[in-house]
Design a protein around this motif. Sequence first.
Motif, PDB file in Angstrom:
ATOM      1  N   VAL A  73      -7.877 -18.053 -43.961  1.00 12.10           N
ATOM      2  CA  VAL A  73      -8.969 -17.327 -43.271  1.00 12.10           C
ATOM      3  C   VAL A  73      -9.756 -18.471 -42.657  1.00 12.10           C
ATOM      4  CG1 VAL A  73     -10.950 -15.678 -43.341  1.00 12.10           C
ATOM      5  CG2 VAL A  73      -8.842 -15.390 -44.476  1.00 12.10           C
ATOM      6  N   SER A  74      -9.892 -19.842 -43.439  1.00 14.96           N
ATOM      7  CA  SER A  74     -10.859 -20.843 -42.850  1.00 14.96           C
ATOM      8  C   SER A  74     -10.515 -21.261 -41.513  1.00 14.96           C
ATOM      9  CB  SER A  74     -10.903 -22.124 -43.947  1.00 14.96           C
ATOM     10  OG  SER A  74      -9.615 -22.459 -43.849  1.00 14.96           O
ATOM     11  N   ARG A 124      -6.290 -28.758 -50.403  1.00 15.70           N
ATOM     12  CA  ARG A 124      -7.356 -29.804 -50.860  1.00 15.70           C
ATOM     13  C   ARG A 124      -6.666 -31.075 -50.979  1.00 15.70           C
ATOM     14  NH1 ARG A 124     -12.065 -27.015 -52.327  1.00 15.70           N
ATOM     15  NH2 ARG A 124     -11.669 -24.988 -52.652  1.00 15.70           N
ATOM     16  N   LEU A 176      -8.096 -27.324 -42.873  1.00 13.90           N
ATOM     17  CA  LEU A 176      -9.434 -28.119 -42.815  1.00 13.90           C
ATOM     18  C   LEU A 176      -9.225 -29.571 -43.098  1.00 13.90           C
ATOM     19  CD1 LEU A 176     -11.681 -25.690 -44.641  1.00 13.90           C
ATOM     20  CD2 LEU A 176     -11.351 -25.835 -42.062  1.00 13.90           C
ATOM     21  N   LEU A 216      -3.368 -15.071 -43.206  1.00 16.18           N
ATOM     22  CA  LEU A 216      -3.061 -14.936 -44.846  1.00 16.18           C
ATOM     23  C   LEU A 216      -4.405 -14.761 -45.399  1.00 16.18           C
ATOM     24  CD1 LEU A 216      -0.887 -18.110 -45.565  1.00 16.18           C
ATOM     25  CD2 LEU A 216      -0.212 -15.740 -45.870  1.00 16.18           C
ATOM     26  N   PRO A 217      -3.993 -13.861 -46.598  1.00 10.65           N
ATOM     27  CA  PRO A 217      -5.340 -13.472 -47.400  1.00 10.65           C
ATOM     28  C   PRO A 217      -5.529 -14.836 -48.354  1.00 10.65           C
ATOM     29  CG  PRO A 217      -3.367 -12.590 -48.014  1.00 10.65           C
ATOM     30  CD  PRO A 217      -3.047 -13.260 -46.858  1.00 10.65           C
ATOM     31  N   ILE A 218      -5.850 -15.743 -47.999  1.00 11.21           N
ATOM     32  CA  ILE A 218      -5.963 -17.017 -48.828  1.00 11.21           C
ATOM     33  C   ILE A 218      -7.272 -17.954 -48.011  1.00 11.21           C
ATOM     34  CG2 ILE A 218      -3.940 -17.233 -49.781  1.00 11.21           C
ATOM     35  CD1 ILE A 218      -3.333 -19.379 -48.112  1.00 11.21           C
ATOM     36  N   PRO A 219      -8.041 -18.705 -48.758  1.00  9.92           N
ATOM     37  CA  PRO A 219      -9.100 -19.571 -47.978  1.00  9.92           C
ATOM     38  C   PRO A 219      -8.497 -20.580 -47.097  1.00  9.92           C
ATOM     39  CG  PRO A 219      -9.698 -19.130 -50.526  1.00  9.92           C
ATOM     40  CD  PRO A 219      -8.188 -18.818 -50.232  1.00  9.92           C
ATOM     41  N   ARG A 220      -7.507 -21.297 -47.521  1.00 12.01           N
ATOM     42  CA  ARG A 220      -7.197 -22.640 -46.930  1.00 12.01           C
ATOM     43  C   ARG A 220      -5.529 -22.767 -47.005  1.00 12.01           C
ATOM     44  NH1 ARG A 220     -11.626 -26.559 -48.503  1.00 12.01           N
ATOM     45  NH2 ARG A 220     -10.224 -28.226 -47.944  1.00 12.01           N
ATOM     46  N   ILE A 273       2.373 -23.818 -50.135  1.00 15.72           N
ATOM     47  CA  ILE A 273       1.027 -24.024 -49.581  1.00 15.72           C
ATOM     48  C   ILE A 273       0.149 -24.483 -50.765  1.00 15.72           C
ATOM     49  CG2 ILE A 273      -1.187 -22.763 -49.239  1.00 15.72           C
ATOM     50  CD1 ILE A 273      -0.157 -21.350 -46.931  1.00 15.72           C
ATOM     51  N   GLN A 274       0.346 -24.065 -52.187  1.00 16.41           N
ATOM     52  CA  GLN A 274      -0.450 -24.764 -53.101  1.00 16.41           C
ATOM     53  C   GLN A 274      -0.027 -26.211 -53.139  1.00 16.41           C
ATOM     54  OE1 GLN A 274       0.308 -22.932 -56.958  1.00 16.41           O
ATOM     55  NE2 GLN A 274      -1.221 -21.428 -56.801  1.00 16.41           N
TER      56      GLN A 274
END
Lengths: 374, 374, 374, 374
Positions: B218-219, B323, B349, B270-274, B318-319
């Motif tokens: 979503v970011s 970051r 990001l 997707l229902p995840i932040p990043r 994705i994991q």
Amino acid sequence: MTATAQLDIDIATQTVEPSTKSTLRTAIAGVTGYAGAELARLLLSHPRLKNTPPMLLGRAGADASAAPVTLTSLHPQLSHLPHADELTLVPFDFEALAREKIDILFLATPHDEARSWAPVALKHGIRVIDLSAAWRLQEDANRAIYKLTDPDPAIGAALQREAVYGSPELHGPQIKTARLVANPGCYATSIILALAPLVRANVLDLDRGIISDSKSGVSGAGKSPTANTHFMHAADNLSVYAPFGHRHTGEMLEQLSLDNSQFQFTPHLLPIPRGIMSTVYAKLSQPSTTAAVQEIFDTFYADAPMVRVRTSPMLPEIQHVVRSSFCDIGFQLAPDKQRLLVVSCLDNLLKGAASQAVQNMNLMAGFHEADGLQ
Amino acid sequence: MTATAQLDIDIATQTVEPSTKSTLRTAIAGVTGYAGAELARLLLSHPRLKNTPPMLLGRAGADASAAPVTLTSLHPQLSHLPHADELTLVPFDFEALAREKIDILFLATPHDEARSWAPVALKHGIRVIDLSAAWRLQEDANRAIYKLTDPDPAIGAALQREAVYGSPELHGPQIKTARLVANPGCYATSIILALAPLVRANVLDLDRGIISDSKSGVSGAGKSPTANTHFMHAADNLSVYAPFGHRHTGEMLEQLSLDNSQFQFTPHLLPIPRGIMSTVYAKLSQPSTTAAVQEIFDTFYADAPMVRVRTSPMLPEIQHVVRSSFCDIGFQLAPDKQRLLVVSCLDNLLKGAASQAVQNMNLMAGFHEADGLQ
Amino acid sequence: MTATAQLDIDIATQTVEPSTKSTLRTAIAGVTGYAGAELARLLLSHPRLKNTPPMLLGRAGADASAAPVTLTSLHPQLSHLPHADELTLVPFDFEALAREKIDILFLATPHDEARSWAPVALKHGIRVIDLSAAWRLQEDANRAIYKLTDPDPAIGAALQREAVYGSPELHGPQIKTARLVANPGCYATSIILALAPLVRANVLDLDRGIISDSKSGVSGAGKSPTANTHFMHAADNLSVYAPFGHRHTGEMLEQLSLDNSQFQFTPHLLPIPRGIMSTVYAKLSQPSTTAAVQEIFDTFYADAPMVRVRTSPMLPEIQHVVRSSFCDIGFQLAPDKQRLLVVSCLDNLLKGAASQAVQNMNLMAGFHEADGLQ
Amino acid sequence: MTATAQLDIDIATQTVEPSTKSTLRTAIAGVTGYAGAELARLLLSHPRLKNTPPMLLGRAGADASAAPVTLTSLHPQLSHLPHADELTLVPFDFEALAREKIDILFLATPHDEARSWAPVALKHGIRVIDLSAAWRLQEDANRAIYKLTDPDPAIGAALQREAVYGSPELHGPQIKTARLVANPGCYATSIILALAPLVRANVLDLDRGIISDSKSGVSGAGKSPTANTHFMHAADNLSVYAPFGHRHTGEMLEQLSLDNSQFQFTPHLLPIPRGIMSTVYAKLSQPSTTAAVQEIFDTFYADAPMVRVRTSPMLPEIQHVVRSSFCDIGFQLAPDKQRLLVVSCLDNLLKGAASQAVQNMNLMAGFHEADGLQ
């Protein structure tokens, strides 16, 4: 289970009349899992089964003197349903099923148990809706992935030919009179329903290849705790698994009359509890219009109460179907008027499992197809 | 911003020497957003910028007498970084940038501001890394979707030709001496890096069509609260948006030298932040081997520190990249040895925005490409 | 809304007979929000309202010539419900409500609209169930936080005294004959139901202080996109808000006859769509037994169909109640036999809002209290 | 592990000088878990350990001829770190540790292994930082919950007295010279740091009782897949576990000098991967001011680089600390100036485990306390 030892099922009797009994008696084997819990919920709240809760079957030969396992200890969220508090698991036993005059047995068990038990149930005059993959596949090559063995190969082969693939939108009439219904896989349902209208209308360029990029919530991976279903792996993640080899592929190929060179399926694990989206890519044989494609879908599903065709350009989202019994289908046509994007969403535990099983039961019992599903 | 009024930028001077200054001075316009925050974090912890924190630029003409906005009030999670507590937003003003001898200005601003401001920065001798889409596209038709206008069309056109698309893996040498770097889009990065080795090796059957089914956290939708970024819409959901028309498509087509008929891109929320995953479908011109395809990827990225090529059949998740500043790429070849599945993951990001910008800065400044990114 | 201009409501008529009409007509103002959507869903599937779907009220004075807003465009997930496809928003107009012989008007509107409109509805002989906080609080000091104004203060004060707090477990008999029911807040419901049996049994050491550490899913924050409801803020997070000052506190104090020194309430924002858990800490005046406390809860809720008291040591979880209309309550007694932990869970949109409103409607209409809620 | 057979550790030697060696050598037992992975990450990127990656210890007696297990196969997300690709697990063997001149051994192993192995390590002159609970508790009654046994009870008892509870903010000086540091529990850290300043300042009314309502992300439950860590149970849920009996309670009581009647702790399982929030309720002995309480916290943590005290009324959120090594603490005083709400947040795998272990290592090695943690 040695009950198959003297199996003399009448394999000539391949259909039955839709039931006209005033009450239908059902039983569920495998109520501990997610699909089994949803099935229990649907049957307990089914308007035609108000006073006849399903028998819930536990392990065969379970110690009858042990404290009974109650449905609500397994699934506390069901405790408000009528009769839920009275229900306990009883040991799986075909004699007991017969004594209780069970009409339809739902098997939400491992594939090999379903393969062994279905013939015995039929022998006892009990119709079967099997939620496993044991009876879905007509081609030996497709079924090989499940490593099934038949106690009696001849009977296994005969019943396999008799088994009806439980997609009400494709095989409704056959389901009504079937003795053995093979309830479809969750991914398979989402993809077959997205493509069947186009394939049957013969408008796709099959040699171009069809691709389904599919995504499923974690409940599709089952209730057993594994490294993949651990919250720490599934949450905030997305991962591909079993590309080029997912075992649901055979169902799609058989039902859509496609071969491997024409179809490709990639499943992903979504970080959500429930829901499947299949994003399907296909190409029309020749340029067409949005209206013409819409007409194909609308017509195909005109009498299908559990499929909601969206009007292009609206596309379904997983939230629209979670905890519902519907499959939502939408599409968009590319500016070139040939490439087609079809999006199909359903709840993998409902239209992808338990609701579809109840929909099949409704047909088999002569109820309205959507009873208890809205 | 009227500073563009008398613009007499030397458009003949299209490159600069990589910096050999002992200290590099940076500034960020647009630090309030998610990418801006990550950029501030990376610059504050960059080993080559220890004593030179970036200038943080707020609105031009902001009231100097108002209470200063501190970085840590905007982003409390940054409060442990060296210098973070001292930093406040200063009004955007090119004279101030020049006085502070800023070498590189990062623009994390709306597209039209970036289009207007970059020429002024260059006029002041300040190199620009633009995180917006303002300068990414050479073809007018592709750029039209952003509705950009140039204060001086001739200068705009000249600088557009000069602008370097900031993909270090594709254009590293040009980036080193560039005055204006157009940092790529997040989706575009994931797809271009997945396909560039294959396209450049000329092994794909382009007429068959390439499909990227992409999914973003979503970011990627930005910090403004909207109906789509509301938790209640995004959580437990998956939705398609902008099929056949996402504005990042132009970048992919230009960088991969493809046309619209050869390429199709479908983004999902997707229902995840990043995190972004692109699941890319392509077909080789002729049957090949896993080893040969692996060799293409391994060779192409042999000197690319921010791309991790996985050994088939391993596919990225994705994991693995959230970051981190990496793009992970993996693939599998179908049993027919021609259909190819390429999976590409990055943090939208970071490698999709701020880390790629810092990677570009490293090249422009003569640092090691991966400084501050591992 | 100027309909309040000549308000001559009969404030002497404070109760009505429970309806014995064969059909009940309902209307909803505020169907666009989350609670309104759930309310529409419940009414459309209510077994006693099969052929009388609710009127859905949009803005007063909305342009009648504009394209009508359909319920299913607002909430696609409702499109399977009977009548859902026919329903469109009609402009709010009391004359129309009267013409349609509406019996009960649900207000899921802002507080001040509910304060203004309820008297007009009563004047037109329409009973009101207000889901806002406008009429919940008898003490002016508690109501002050909402900054409500009355078009006619005398009438406002009279109706306030008449209004019944819509907690069926506490005020069932009064609700049956009420004209104006103030549906409780979601947090308030979870806490009041956890504590009322203990407070009424007079077994708590009130001076020791009672603490409720409560946690709510994001739907409790409403549908408007804000910085706090942005997925990026809410996901993977937990935050405290409004400690010592949440506006639901007044309801709890009034209904439990506590004062501020005896009670403390801390709400947290949970990273889930729906559900509230209140973890409540209290101390018995003197040591007791688990059995004795269990008896207090069991007796109090013996006839309450929408409260499920768990047998200690079982404690409820949010998953047990999400998408159900129940409040689940469990407790454990400390080894010292005096300190008590009470855990209460409900779905904030259902038992915390829409289901409780329907439960109140059932009582007012003479239906069974749980009709349409199981 | 039979190495404890002839244990003749010098239990008179209870402290060592902080190391002044130019290089520190470390080893990790238990790198497969979440805390072990974070520990490996921190040590690999620690600025003082650049060229001395930790030894990674696998099972004792593992078959040396088997294919080596690499760190990056266990944790692909670590593959970018310097040396990560070279590291493989070596069989646990104290002789090998001695040969490699390991200075500090981190034990991220089950409690009973940590209890058996620590004495052997000390005998070999290797200092130990134990991340399990084996050595945290001085009182036998508190330790009983772990059912530990000592190979040599006398030595076990002596080392227990010697062991230093590894809370750098409370016991920094003792940690510097300790041979055996018992790294605190994650919940315990969050609560002890929230309360220690107040307890030491003697401002609390302890008889009123202190309550900590704590919430932890799922990683706190460990890496083993269980019914509770299954995504389907943890997601969209909140549940209480082990009220009145969580095994971390003993640490809190001992470190805060409280007894069970004065303190109550309720843990909850949050649907997020990482992060703990403790919402702590206490009452001051007499009315005070926000400024006075702020002063107590600010003073206590003035020299504590890993604790960030927020200025009231700001309260920490879990997002502020996830993936950081900080504990954030904030508070608000009730209008009655006596009841106090303290909120404490940390990342359970970092300040609650691995980062705190590295912080202890920094102290023991004579490094700066925050090296490698910012």
